[in-house]
Design a protein around this motif. Structure first.
Motif: not given
Length: 108
Positions: A71-78
């Motif tokens: 849902g977010t860039v941070a979640e996608a990066a993780e």
């Protein structure tokens, strides 16, 4: 926004992290940085909550439920980091099983 994830240490002592490249339209590309593979690693594209493996200019939607959306860039990066760590650990297990240096798994 951060430009990199925190590095994670692999079972052989190498580290993996993700460099985050933000796009103009809110999308992002995540670049694997693996000390076992100094020539560069995989790339994952994130857009509209979907995660896609990048092969040159081709995109392949992630097929694993753990990695297919964020849902977010941070979640996608993780999620990209977790995917790259899983792949790297698989290479380490393969190298150990074959009795070869891990670097050979990343050679041409």
């Amino acid at each position: 926004m951060k430009t990199h994830t925190a590095p994670l240490t692999l079972s052989d002592g190498a580290t993996v992290r993700v460099r985050i490249e933000r796009g103009m339209t809110g999308d992002a590309v995540f670049h694997e940085q693996n000390t076992n593979n100094p020539r560069g690693g995989g790339r994952i594209f994130w857009s509209g909550e979907g995660l896609y493996l990048m092969f040159g200019d081709e995109l392949l939607r992630m097929q694993n439920g753990r990695y297919e959306s964020a849902g977010t860039v941070a979640e996608a990066a993780e999620k990209a980091l977790a995917f790259f760590v899983e792949c790297a650990e698989s290479c380490i297990r393969h190298a150990r099983g074959e009795g070869i240096p891990v670097s050979q798994c990343y050679a041409d």
